[in-house]
Design an enzyme around this catalytic site. Structure first.
Site, PDB file in Angstrom:
ATOM      1  CD  GLU A 102     -26.555  14.507 -36.086  1.00 49.60           C
ATOM      2  OE1 GLU A 102     -25.546  14.810 -36.742  1.00 49.60           O
ATOM      3  OE2 GLU A 102     -26.843  15.038 -35.013  1.00 49.60           O
ATOM      4  CG  ASP A 103     -21.601  14.267 -38.556  1.00 52.60           C
ATOM      5  OD1 ASP A 103     -22.547  14.333 -37.726  1.00 52.60           O
ATOM      6  OD2 ASP A 103     -20.512  14.839 -38.377  1.00 52.60           O
ATOM      7  CG  ASP A 106     -20.088   9.839 -30.871  1.00 53.46           C
ATOM      8  OD1 ASP A 106     -19.747   8.727 -31.303  1.00 53.46           O
ATOM      9  OD2 ASP A 106     -19.449  10.865 -31.106  1.00 53.46           O
ATOM     10  CB  VAL A 156     -13.614   8.780 -37.444  1.00 54.38           C
ATOM     11  CG1 VAL A 156     -13.247   7.359 -37.052  1.00 54.38           C
ATOM     12  CG2 VAL A 156     -15.037   9.107 -36.989  1.00 54.38           C
ATOM     13  NE  ARG A 168     -16.716  21.017 -39.810  1.00 49.58           N
ATOM     14  CZ  ARG A 168     -17.372  20.572 -38.730  1.00 49.58           C
ATOM     15  NH1 ARG A 168     -18.007  19.422 -38.769  1.00 49.58           N
ATOM     16  NH2 ARG A 168     -17.394  21.272 -37.614  1.00 49.58           N
TER      17      ARG A 168
HETATM   18  C1  PRP Z   1     -21.641  15.796 -33.693  1.00 51.81           C
HETATM   19  C2  PRP Z   1     -22.625  15.124 -34.634  1.00 51.81           C
HETATM   20  C3  PRP Z   1     -23.896  15.058 -33.828  1.00 51.81           C
HETATM   21  C4  PRP Z   1     -23.383  14.942 -32.412  1.00 51.81           C
HETATM   22  C5  PRP Z   1     -23.488  13.522 -31.985  1.00 51.81           C
HETATM   23  O1  PRP Z   1     -21.766  17.184 -33.813  1.00 51.81           O
HETATM   24  O2  PRP Z   1     -22.790  15.873 -35.827  1.00 51.81           O
HETATM   25  O3  PRP Z   1     -24.687  16.214 -33.996  1.00 51.81           O
HETATM   26  O4  PRP Z   1     -22.015  15.362 -32.403  1.00 51.81           O
HETATM   27  O5  PRP Z   1     -23.027  13.359 -30.667  1.00 51.81           O
HETATM   28  P1  PRP Z   1     -23.899  12.716 -29.526  1.00 51.81           P
HETATM   29  O6  PRP Z   1     -24.566  11.476 -30.075  1.00 51.81           O
HETATM   30  O7  PRP Z   1     -22.881  12.407 -28.462  1.00 51.81           O
HETATM   31  O8  PRP Z   1     -24.918  13.735 -29.086  1.00 51.81           O
HETATM   32  P2  PRP Z   1     -20.683  18.196 -33.253  1.00 51.81           P
HETATM   33  O9  PRP Z   1     -21.127  18.709 -31.920  1.00 51.81           O
HETATM   34  O10 PRP Z   1     -19.318  17.566 -33.301  1.00 51.81           O
HETATM   35  O11 PRP Z   1     -20.784  19.414 -34.263  1.00 51.81           O
HETATM   36  P3  PRP Z   1     -20.432  19.470 -35.846  1.00 51.81           P
HETATM   37  O12 PRP Z   1     -21.500  18.675 -36.560  1.00 51.81           O
HETATM   38  O13 PRP Z   1     -20.501  20.922 -36.185  1.00 51.81           O
HETATM   39  O14 PRP Z   1     -19.058  18.885 -36.041  1.00 51.81           O
END
Ligand code: PRP
Length: 181
Positions: A102-103, A106, A156, A168
Site C-alpha cells: 500500500e502507499d 489511514d 500529502v 502522483r
Molecule cells: C488510498 C490508499 C489505500 C486507502 C487507505 O487509496 O491507497 O488503498 O486509501 O485508506 P484507509 O486506510 O482509510 O482505508 P485511494 O482510495 O485514495 O485510491 P488510490 O490508491 O487510487 O489513490
C-alpha cells in the site's frame, strides 16, 4: 516532476533521497524475512504503483507481482469502511507468501478488508507493507508489518499519492497547502 517549487505545496515531508534510503532499509528487512522462498507482491491500485516498483527493485529475493483495485463507497471521512474489489488479481495466491503493498494506511478499513479477504484464498502467509502510516486517522486496529514512514495528520501528495488524481508522479512526498485540500 522534480522541482518542489510548486504553489500547491506547503512543505516537502520526505525528499527523493530520504525515500530511496528508507525503501532500501525496508526492502532489506523484507528480503531477510522471506530469504528462504519467494514472495508475491500484491499492489493496490493506483497509489501503490510507484512505491511497489521502488521496493521491488531493492528486494534481493525472487518476486512475482500482481495488482488489484478497490472501490470505497462514500468519501473516507463520511462513510468509511465499505470496500469492494473492482479489479481482482490475475492469478491465484493459494500457497503463496503474499505481501500486500500500500502507499498509505489511514483508517485501516481498506487494509483490514483486503488482509481478511486475501487470507481466505489460502496463501501460505500474508503480511502488509505500507510506504506511509497515518496512525492518527486509524479507526480499526491495523498493525503494519513493514512501513517506511509514519506521517502527521496532513494531506500529502507524491510517490503515488494524489490530489484529484494529480501529483502522483512527484519524486518526493509533500504536504498540500490547506486551501488546496
Ligand atoms: C488510498 C490508499 C489505500 C486507502 C487507505 O487509496 O491507497 O488503498 O486509501 O485508506 P484507509 O486506510 O482509510 O482505508 P485511494 O482510495 O485514495 O485510491 P488510490 O490508491 O487510487 O489513490
Amino acid at each position: 516532476m522534480k522541482t518542489p517549487a510548486m504553489p500547491m505545496i506547503e512543505r516537502v515531508l520526505f525528499s527523493e533521497d530520504e525515500i530511496r534510503e528508507r525503501v532500501k532499509v525496508v526492502a532489506a528487512e523484507i528480503s531477510e524475512r522471506y530469504k528462504d522462498g519467494h514472495l508475491k507482491l500484491v499492489g493496490v491500485l493506483k497509489g501503490s504503483v510507484f512505491f511497489m516498483t521502488a521496493l521491488a527493485r531493492e528486494l534481493t529475493i525472487p518476486i512475482k507481482m500482481d495488482f488489484l483495485a478497490i472501490s470505497s463507497f462514500g468519501d473516507h471521512s463520511s462513510a468509511p469502511g465499505v470496500v469492494r474489489i473492482s479489479k481482482d488479481l490475475d492469478e491465484s495466491i493459494e500457497g503463496e507468501d503474499v505481501l500486500l503493498v500500500e502507499d498509505i494506511v489511514d483508517t485501516g478499513f481498506t487494509a483490514r478488508y483486503l488482509m481478511q479477504h486475501l487470507s481466505g484464498r489460502g496463501p501460505n502467509s500474508i503480511a502488509i507493507c505500507s510506504m506511509l502510516d497515518r496512525t492518527t486517522r486509524r479507526i480499526v486496529p491495523m498493525q503494519i508489518d513493514f512501513r517506511c514512514f509514519e506521517i502527521p495528520d496532513r494531506f500529502v501528495i507524491g510517490c503515488g499519492l494524489d490530489y484529484n488524481q494529480l501529483y502522483r508522479n512527484l519524486n518526493f512526498i509533500a504536504v498540500l497547502k490547506p486551501d488546496k485540500a
